[in-house]
Design a protein around this motif. Structure first.
Motif, PDB file in Angstrom:
ATOM      1  N   MET A  31      28.734  35.779  31.058  1.00 55.01           N
ATOM      2  CA  MET A  31      29.488  34.544  30.887  1.00 55.01           C
ATOM      3  C   MET A  31      28.558  33.359  31.157  1.00 55.01           C
ATOM      4  O   MET A  31      27.611  33.454  31.915  1.00 55.01           O
ATOM      5  N   THR A  32      28.892  32.258  30.533  1.00 52.67           N
ATOM      6  CA  THR A  32      28.088  31.042  30.641  1.00 52.67           C
ATOM      7  C   THR A  32      28.995  29.900  31.073  1.00 52.67           C
ATOM      8  O   THR A  32      30.136  29.794  30.626  1.00 52.67           O
ATOM      9  N   GLN A  33      28.469  29.046  31.933  1.00 52.00           N
ATOM     10  CA  GLN A  33      29.251  27.906  32.390  1.00 52.00           C
ATOM     11  C   GLN A  33      28.959  26.687  31.522  1.00 52.00           C
ATOM     12  O   GLN A  33      27.812  26.449  31.128  1.00 52.00           O
ATOM     13  N   TYR A  34      30.027  25.939  31.242  1.00 52.54           N
ATOM     14  CA  TYR A  34      29.941  24.718  30.449  1.00 52.54           C
ATOM     15  C   TYR A  34      30.618  23.581  31.200  1.00 52.54           C
ATOM     16  O   TYR A  34      31.673  23.768  31.815  1.00 52.54           O
ATOM     17  N   LEU A  35      30.001  22.416  31.117  1.00 55.09           N
ATOM     18  CA  LEU A  35      30.580  21.186  31.638  1.00 55.09           C
ATOM     19  C   LEU A  35      31.335  20.520  30.505  1.00 55.09           C
ATOM     20  O   LEU A  35      30.763  20.265  29.438  1.00 55.09           O
ATOM     21  N   ILE A  36      32.606  20.257  30.725  1.00 50.95           N
ATOM     22  CA  ILE A  36      33.441  19.512  29.781  1.00 50.95           C
ATOM     23  C   ILE A  36      33.781  18.208  30.482  1.00 50.95           C
ATOM     24  O   ILE A  36      34.369  18.223  31.565  1.00 50.95           O
ATOM     25  N   SER A  37      33.386  17.080  29.901  1.00 48.61           N
ATOM     26  CA  SER A  37      33.573  15.814  30.608  1.00 48.61           C
ATOM     27  C   SER A  37      34.012  14.709  29.656  1.00 48.61           C
ATOM     28  O   SER A  37      33.909  14.834  28.438  1.00 48.61           O
ATOM     29  N   GLU A  72      33.137  15.746  26.071  1.00 50.16           N
ATOM     30  CA  GLU A  72      31.758  16.166  25.782  1.00 50.16           C
ATOM     31  C   GLU A  72      31.565  17.557  26.372  1.00 50.16           C
ATOM     32  O   GLU A  72      32.030  17.837  27.475  1.00 50.16           O
ATOM     33  N   VAL A  73      30.871  18.426  25.652  1.00 47.99           N
ATOM     34  CA  VAL A  73      30.643  19.800  26.097  1.00 47.99           C
ATOM     35  C   VAL A  73      29.143  20.034  26.212  1.00 47.99           C
ATOM     36  O   VAL A  73      28.404  19.790  25.251  1.00 47.99           O
ATOM     37  N   ARG A  74      28.713  20.497  27.397  1.00 44.20           N
ATOM     38  CA  ARG A  74      27.293  20.795  27.610  1.00 44.20           C
ATOM     39  C   ARG A  74      27.172  22.081  28.405  1.00 44.20           C
ATOM     40  O   ARG A  74      27.879  22.289  29.388  1.00 44.20           O
ATOM     41  N   GLN A  75      26.257  22.934  27.964  1.00 46.29           N
ATOM     42  CA  GLN A  75      26.012  24.188  28.675  1.00 46.29           C
ATOM     43  C   GLN A  75      25.223  23.902  29.945  1.00 46.29           C
ATOM     44  O   GLN A  75      24.258  23.132  29.928  1.00 46.29           O
ATOM     45  N   LEU A  76      25.637  24.514  31.050  1.00 43.18           N
ATOM     46  CA  LEU A  76      24.883  24.387  32.290  1.00 43.18           C
ATOM     47  C   LEU A  76      23.696  25.346  32.234  1.00 43.18           C
ATOM     48  O   LEU A  76      23.812  26.463  31.731  1.00 43.18           O
ATOM     49  N   MET A  77      22.585  24.910  32.753  1.00 43.00           N
ATOM     50  CA  MET A  77      21.377  25.735  32.730  1.00 43.00           C
ATOM     51  C   MET A  77      21.531  26.914  33.687  1.00 43.00           C
ATOM     52  O   MET A  77      21.953  26.736  34.836  1.00 43.00           O
ATOM     53  N   SER A 114      31.245  32.116  25.214  1.00 39.80           N
ATOM     54  CA  SER A 114      30.510  31.504  24.108  1.00 39.80           C
ATOM     55  C   SER A 114      30.739  29.994  24.056  1.00 39.80           C
ATOM     56  O   SER A 114      31.706  29.481  24.623  1.00 39.80           O
ATOM     57  N   ARG A 115      29.856  29.316  23.337  1.00 44.10           N
ATOM     58  CA  ARG A 115      30.013  27.876  23.116  1.00 44.10           C
ATOM     59  C   ARG A 115      31.310  27.592  22.361  1.00 44.10           C
ATOM     60  O   ARG A 115      31.999  26.618  22.648  1.00 44.10           O
ATOM     61  N   GLU A 116      31.639  28.459  21.415  1.00 45.21           N
ATOM     62  CA  GLU A 116      32.873  28.278  20.647  1.00 45.21           C
ATOM     63  C   GLU A 116      34.089  28.296  21.565  1.00 45.21           C
ATOM     64  O   GLU A 116      35.025  27.513  21.390  1.00 45.21           O
ATOM     65  N   GLU A 117      34.076  29.188  22.550  1.00 46.95           N
ATOM     66  CA  GLU A 117      35.191  29.237  23.503  1.00 46.95           C
ATOM     67  C   GLU A 117      35.215  27.974  24.360  1.00 46.95           C
ATOM     68  O   GLU A 117      36.285  27.421  24.639  1.00 46.95           O
ATOM     69  N   ALA A 118      34.051  27.477  24.764  1.00 45.12           N
ATOM     70  CA  ALA A 118      33.990  26.224  25.529  1.00 45.12           C
ATOM     71  C   ALA A 118      34.539  25.070  24.698  1.00 45.12           C
ATOM     72  O   ALA A 118      35.276  24.214  25.209  1.00 45.12           O
ATOM     73  N   LEU A 119      34.198  25.039  23.413  1.00 46.65           N
ATOM     74  CA  LEU A 119      34.710  23.981  22.535  1.00 46.65           C
ATOM     75  C   LEU A 119      36.226  24.077  22.379  1.00 46.65           C
ATOM     76  O   LEU A 119      36.915  23.050  22.328  1.00 46.65           O
ATOM     77  N   ALA A 120      36.755  25.287  22.346  1.00 42.22           N
ATOM     78  CA  ALA A 120      38.206  25.461  22.254  1.00 42.22           C
ATOM     79  C   ALA A 120      38.891  24.936  23.513  1.00 42.22           C
ATOM     80  O   ALA A 120      39.936  24.279  23.429  1.00 42.22           O
TER      81      ALA A 120
END
Length: 124
Positions: free
Chosen positions: A1-7, A103-108, A83-89
């Motif tokens: 799994m990957t963490q995403y910042l949604i702001s 705004e959606v950005r993947q955390l490093m 996935s990024r697609e799931e973060a965008l959803a």
């Protein structure tokens, strides 16, 4: 799994009439509950408007507001998804609830930090 910042930016919700804000709050909390129920919620919060302090490398503190700053984060959510697609959803759900763009950005990834946390968990 990957963490995403949604702001979203500070002021992005200024177009919403005050009388609508309770409905926006309910919709936002419903989206949060959905993320919690789905097991993707990590953390999130709204931020106080223009109350930032900047701490320099020498420790000197400068307090805002900073009128020359064009964009300041007004609130955020961190989700842990496949996935990024799931973060965008998820961002689309929060955008609809909050009535403003997200705004959606993947955390490093940080394998060393992950290892530190695993060691700390074993000691608990």
């Amino acid at each position: 799994m990957t963490q995403y910042l949604i702001s979203f930016n500070d002021g992005a919700m200024d177009h919403i009439p005050g009388e609508d804000m309770p409905d926006v709050g309910k919709a936002a909390h419903a989206a949060v509950q959905e993320a919690v129920n789905a097991g993707v919620w990590v953390f999130g919060a709204g931020l106080e408007r223009q109350r930032a302090s900047v701490v320099a490398t020498d420790g000197m503190v400068t307090d805002g507001p900073y009128p020359e700053t064009k964009e300041i984060i007004g609130g955020f959510v961190v989700v842990d998804v496949a996935s990024r697609e799931e973060a965008l959803a998820w961002a689309a759900k929060f955008a609809g609830a909050c009535r403003c763009a997200q705004e959606v950005r993947q955390l490093m990834p940080d394998p060393e930090l992950d290892a530190m946390l695993r060691r700390a968990d074993r000691r608990s």
